[in-house]
Design a protein around this motif. Structure first.
Motif, PDB file in Angstrom:
ATOM      1  N   ARG A 131      40.418  40.653  31.433  1.00 14.19           N
ATOM      2  CA  ARG A 131      39.672  39.411  31.688  1.00 14.19           C
ATOM      3  C   ARG A 131      40.630  38.344  32.203  1.00 14.19           C
ATOM      4  NH1 ARG A 131      36.282  38.468  26.363  1.00 14.19           N
ATOM      5  NH2 ARG A 131      35.939  36.446  27.353  1.00 14.19           N
ATOM      6  N   TRP A 132      41.376  38.700  33.222  1.00 12.48           N
ATOM      7  CA  TRP A 132      42.361  37.795  33.799  1.00 12.48           C
ATOM      8  C   TRP A 132      42.255  37.840  35.321  1.00 12.48           C
ATOM      9  CZ3 TRP A 132      44.111  33.603  32.325  1.00 12.48           C
ATOM     10  CH2 TRP A 132      45.246  33.015  32.880  1.00 12.48           C
ATOM     11  N   VAL A 133      42.894  36.866  35.969  1.00 13.37           N
ATOM     12  CA  VAL A 133      42.847  36.766  37.425  1.00 13.37           C
ATOM     13  C   VAL A 133      44.139  37.337  37.995  1.00 13.37           C
ATOM     14  CG1 VAL A 133      42.570  35.209  39.375  1.00 13.37           C
ATOM     15  CG2 VAL A 133      41.423  34.701  37.217  1.00 13.37           C
ATOM     16  N   TRP A 134      44.013  38.371  38.825  1.00 14.11           N
ATOM     17  CA  TRP A 134      45.156  39.012  39.468  1.00 14.11           C
ATOM     18  C   TRP A 134      45.006  38.889  40.984  1.00 14.11           C
ATOM     19  CZ3 TRP A 134      49.162  41.126  36.646  1.00 14.11           C
ATOM     20  CH2 TRP A 134      48.945  41.287  35.268  1.00 14.11           C
ATOM     21  N   GLY A 135      46.106  38.571  41.661  1.00 14.04           N
ATOM     22  CA  GLY A 135      46.063  38.317  43.094  1.00 14.04           C
ATOM     23  C   GLY A 135      45.551  39.470  43.920  1.00 14.04           C
ATOM     24  N   GLY A 136      45.957  40.680  43.590  1.00 16.59           N
ATOM     25  CA  GLY A 136      45.513  41.838  44.356  1.00 16.59           C
ATOM     26  C   GLY A 136      44.048  42.161  44.119  1.00 16.59           C
ATOM     27  N   ASP A 137      43.600  42.036  42.875  1.00 17.19           N
ATOM     28  CA  ASP A 137      42.191  42.270  42.557  1.00 17.19           C
ATOM     29  C   ASP A 137      41.307  41.191  43.188  1.00 17.19           C
ATOM     30  OD1 ASP A 137      44.103  43.097  40.380  1.00 17.19           O
ATOM     31  OD2 ASP A 137      42.357  44.210  39.712  1.00 17.19           O
ATOM     32  N   ALA A 138      41.785  39.936  43.110  1.00 15.72           N
ATOM     33  CA  ALA A 138      41.015  38.835  43.676  1.00 15.72           C
ATOM     34  C   ALA A 138      40.851  39.001  45.182  1.00 15.72           C
ATOM     35  CB  ALA A 138      41.692  37.501  43.359  1.00 15.72           C
ATOM     36  N   TYR A 139      41.878  39.513  45.829  1.00 12.54           N
ATOM     37  CA  TYR A 139      41.815  39.720  47.280  1.00 12.54           C
ATOM     38  C   TYR A 139      40.606  40.576  47.661  1.00 12.54           C
ATOM     39  CZ  TYR A 139      43.208  41.323  51.929  1.00 12.54           C
ATOM     40  OH  TYR A 139      43.234  41.621  53.268  1.00 12.54           O
ATOM     41  N   GLN A 140      40.357  41.639  46.887  1.00  9.61           N
ATOM     42  CA  GLN A 140      39.199  42.502  47.148  1.00  9.61           C
ATOM     43  C   GLN A 140      37.887  41.755  46.888  1.00  9.61           C
ATOM     44  OE1 GLN A 140      40.158  45.365  48.379  1.00  9.61           O
ATOM     45  NE2 GLN A 140      42.301  45.050  47.839  1.00  9.61           N
ATOM     46  N   SER A 141      37.871  40.972  45.803  1.00  8.89           N
ATOM     47  CA  SER A 141      36.654  40.237  45.459  1.00  8.89           C
ATOM     48  C   SER A 141      36.331  39.169  46.501  1.00  8.89           C
ATOM     49  CB  SER A 141      36.815  39.583  44.082  1.00  8.89           C
ATOM     50  OG  SER A 141      37.007  40.556  43.077  1.00  8.89           O
ATOM     51  N   ARG A 185      47.586  30.124  41.514  1.00  5.16           N
ATOM     52  CA  ARG A 185      48.773  29.319  41.854  1.00  5.16           C
ATOM     53  C   ARG A 185      49.390  28.693  40.613  1.00  5.16           C
ATOM     54  NH1 ARG A 185      51.966  25.722  41.845  1.00  5.16           N
ATOM     55  NH2 ARG A 185      52.990  24.759  43.656  1.00  5.16           N
ATOM     56  N   GLY A 186      48.546  28.211  39.701  1.00  4.25           N
ATOM     57  CA  GLY A 186      49.081  27.600  38.496  1.00  4.25           C
ATOM     58  C   GLY A 186      49.694  26.241  38.772  1.00  4.25           C
ATOM     59  N   ALA A 187      50.382  25.721  37.773  1.00  6.82           N
ATOM     60  CA  ALA A 187      50.971  24.383  37.851  1.00  6.82           C
ATOM     61  C   ALA A 187      52.443  24.458  38.252  1.00  6.82           C
ATOM     62  CB  ALA A 187      50.822  23.678  36.505  1.00  6.82           C
ATOM     63  N   ASP A 188      52.945  23.360  38.749  1.00  4.81           N
ATOM     64  CA  ASP A 188      54.377  23.264  39.056  1.00  4.81           C
ATOM     65  C   ASP A 188      55.179  23.173  37.758  1.00  4.81           C
ATOM     66  OD1 ASP A 188      54.177  23.305  41.842  1.00  4.81           O
ATOM     67  OD2 ASP A 188      53.611  21.186  41.890  1.00  4.81           O
ATOM     68  N   PRO A 189      56.426  23.568  37.728  1.00 10.41           N
ATOM     69  CA  PRO A 189      57.159  24.131  38.861  1.00 10.41           C
ATOM     70  C   PRO A 189      56.912  25.630  39.024  1.00 10.41           C
ATOM     71  CG  PRO A 189      58.592  23.970  36.957  1.00 10.41           C
ATOM     72  CD  PRO A 189      57.274  23.380  36.540  1.00 10.41           C
ATOM     73  N   TYR A 228      49.533  38.474  48.957  1.00 10.55           N
ATOM     74  CA  TYR A 228      48.064  38.590  49.012  1.00 10.55           C
ATOM     75  C   TYR A 228      47.417  37.209  48.905  1.00 10.55           C
ATOM     76  CZ  TYR A 228      47.330  43.665  48.856  1.00 10.55           C
ATOM     77  OH  TYR A 228      47.261  45.011  49.168  1.00 10.55           O
ATOM     78  N   TRP A 229      48.005  36.347  48.069  1.00 14.13           N
ATOM     79  CA  TRP A 229      47.481  34.989  47.897  1.00 14.13           C
ATOM     80  C   TRP A 229      47.531  34.221  49.220  1.00 14.13           C
ATOM     81  CZ3 TRP A 229      48.963  29.857  48.132  1.00 14.13           C
ATOM     82  CH2 TRP A 229      48.215  28.935  47.377  1.00 14.13           C
ATOM     83  N   ILE A 230      48.661  34.340  49.907  1.00 16.21           N
ATOM     84  CA  ILE A 230      48.822  33.636  51.193  1.00 16.21           C
ATOM     85  C   ILE A 230      47.885  34.223  52.241  1.00 16.21           C
ATOM     86  CG2 ILE A 230      50.443  33.128  53.053  1.00 16.21           C
ATOM     87  CD1 ILE A 230      52.670  33.143  50.908  1.00 16.21           C
ATOM     88  N   ILE A 274      45.776  22.479  49.731  1.00 17.05           N
ATOM     89  CA  ILE A 274      46.565  23.437  48.957  1.00 17.05           C
ATOM     90  C   ILE A 274      47.799  23.916  49.729  1.00 17.05           C
ATOM     91  CG2 ILE A 274      45.534  25.641  49.693  1.00 17.05           C
ATOM     92  CD1 ILE A 274      45.235  26.297  46.662  1.00 17.05           C
ATOM     93  N   TYR A 275      47.990  23.362  50.922  1.00 19.01           N
ATOM     94  CA  TYR A 275      49.073  23.826  51.802  1.00 19.01           C
ATOM     95  C   TYR A 275      50.455  23.613  51.153  1.00 19.01           C
ATOM     96  CZ  TYR A 275      51.946  24.378  55.997  1.00 19.01           C
ATOM     97  OH  TYR A 275      52.872  24.799  56.909  1.00 19.01           O
ATOM     98  N   ARG A 276      50.671  22.455  50.517  1.00 21.94           N
ATOM     99  CA  ARG A 276      51.959  22.212  49.869  1.00 21.94           C
ATOM    100  C   ARG A 276      52.214  23.240  48.780  1.00 21.94           C
ATOM    101  NH1 ARG A 276      54.336  20.615  45.470  1.00 21.94           N
ATOM    102  NH2 ARG A 276      52.315  20.608  44.393  1.00 21.94           N
ATOM    103  N   ASP A 277      51.172  23.587  48.035  1.00 17.76           N
ATOM    104  CA  ASP A 277      51.324  24.585  46.979  1.00 17.76           C
ATOM    105  C   ASP A 277      51.663  25.942  47.574  1.00 17.76           C
ATOM    106  OD1 ASP A 277      50.720  22.670  45.097  1.00 17.76           O
ATOM    107  OD2 ASP A 277      48.596  23.193  44.990  1.00 17.76           O
ATOM    108  N   MET A 278      51.094  26.254  48.718  1.00 20.05           N
ATOM    109  CA  MET A 278      51.396  27.532  49.353  1.00 20.05           C
ATOM    110  C   MET A 278      52.860  27.583  49.784  1.00 20.05           C
ATOM    111  SD  MET A 278      49.952  29.230  52.860  1.00 20.05           S
ATOM    112  CE  MET A 278      51.084  28.252  53.819  1.00 20.05           C
ATOM    113  N   ARG A 279      53.366  26.516  50.393  1.00 20.38           N
ATOM    114  CA  ARG A 279      54.761  26.499  50.847  1.00 20.38           C
ATOM    115  C   ARG A 279      55.716  26.597  49.669  1.00 20.38           C
ATOM    116  NH1 ARG A 279      56.251  25.286  55.885  1.00 20.38           N
ATOM    117  NH2 ARG A 279      58.222  24.458  55.101  1.00 20.38           N
ATOM    118  N   SER A 280      55.391  25.923  48.590  1.00 16.84           N
ATOM    119  CA  SER A 280      56.314  25.950  47.423  1.00 16.84           C
ATOM    120  C   SER A 280      56.314  27.314  46.774  1.00 16.84           C
ATOM    121  CB  SER A 280      55.903  24.886  46.410  1.00 16.84           C
ATOM    122  OG  SER A 280      54.645  25.162  45.847  1.00 16.84           O
TER     123      SER A 280
END
Length: 236
Positions: A159-169, A191-195, A209-211, A230-236
């Protein structure tokens, strides 16, 4: 914007409490066994299992849930276990199809409040192959079970969010419901919180996969405003 979801319409709404819809469901089959009673709700479900009208006021007993008949009756290894006490009990939301209640000497009524996100399915599929149609129906239902605060990997265990699974969804959602809000929520959860101290889900591939998913979100929706936010979060 402060938010993207129209489910919060009142100043008294608590943003810490995610709003789901509920529907009361009942077992489609009841099987009396030597050691207890097995209830079959007909298909995999998720929600609060409800015990009502328990004849013993101070009754305390344990219920076991499973995807299969065998799992629910395996009281030593069942993953989902519910401890019940009192005259009426609403458990935390759990995944189940079968519920096995060992005999504790009392009588009761059982039902469940099926918990779901009311996303409108806009896509359709039909073919002359009935097996394909059945596969489609099961896939649609499964995606719906896992559509919650974000797209979960599975409604029962992680019951968690995974990048690869989410990509399919994400891809399935664009053609089935095209619900942008759940995709945006899933992006933010992943993405979660910084840092940023590690890869998404600690897996390099899932970061990529997220990108890639962000590009595909723009391709399917044209929502440049969200991509910019969300672009800044993607670059970081």
């Amino acid at each position: 914007p402060a938010g993207t979801n129209d489910m919060y319409t009142s100043l008294s709404d608590d943003p810490e409490v995610f709003k789901f819809a509920y529907k009361r469901i009942y077992p489609v089959k009841t099987e009396k066994l030597e050691a207890g009673t097995l209830f079959d709700f007909g298909k995999e479900s998720f929600g609060n299992i409800v015990f009502e009208n328990i004849s013993l006021k101070d009754a305390k007993f344990t219920a076991y849930c499973g995807e299969s008949r065998e799992e629910a009756m395996d009281t030593e290894h069942s993953i989902v276990i519910i401890s019940v006490s009192g005259e009426c009990y609403h458990s935390e939301s759990v995944a189940f199809r079968y519920v096995f209640v060992p005999d504790f000497g009392g009588e009761y009524k059982i039902s469940a409040d099926f918990e779901y996100l009311p996303i409108e399915n806009k896509g359709e599929f039909a073919s002359e192959d009935e097996l394909l149609n059945k596969i489609y129906e099961v896939a649609v239902y499964t995606l719906g079970l896992n559509s919650r605060e974000g797209f979960l990997d599975g409604i029962k265990r992680d019951r968690w969010v995974w990048g690869g699974d989410a990509y399919q969804s994400f891809l399935a959602n664009y053609y089935l419901a095209s619900d942008k809000d759940i995709v945006r929520r899933t992006f933010k959860i992943l993405r979660g919180a910084d840092p940023v101290t590690m890869h998404i889900n600690t897996i390099p591939d899932y970061t990529f996969y997220w990108i890639i998913s962000l590009w595909e979100y723009y391709f399917h929706t044209g929502d440049a405003e969200f991509v910019a936010s969300i672009y800044r979060d993607m670059r970081s």
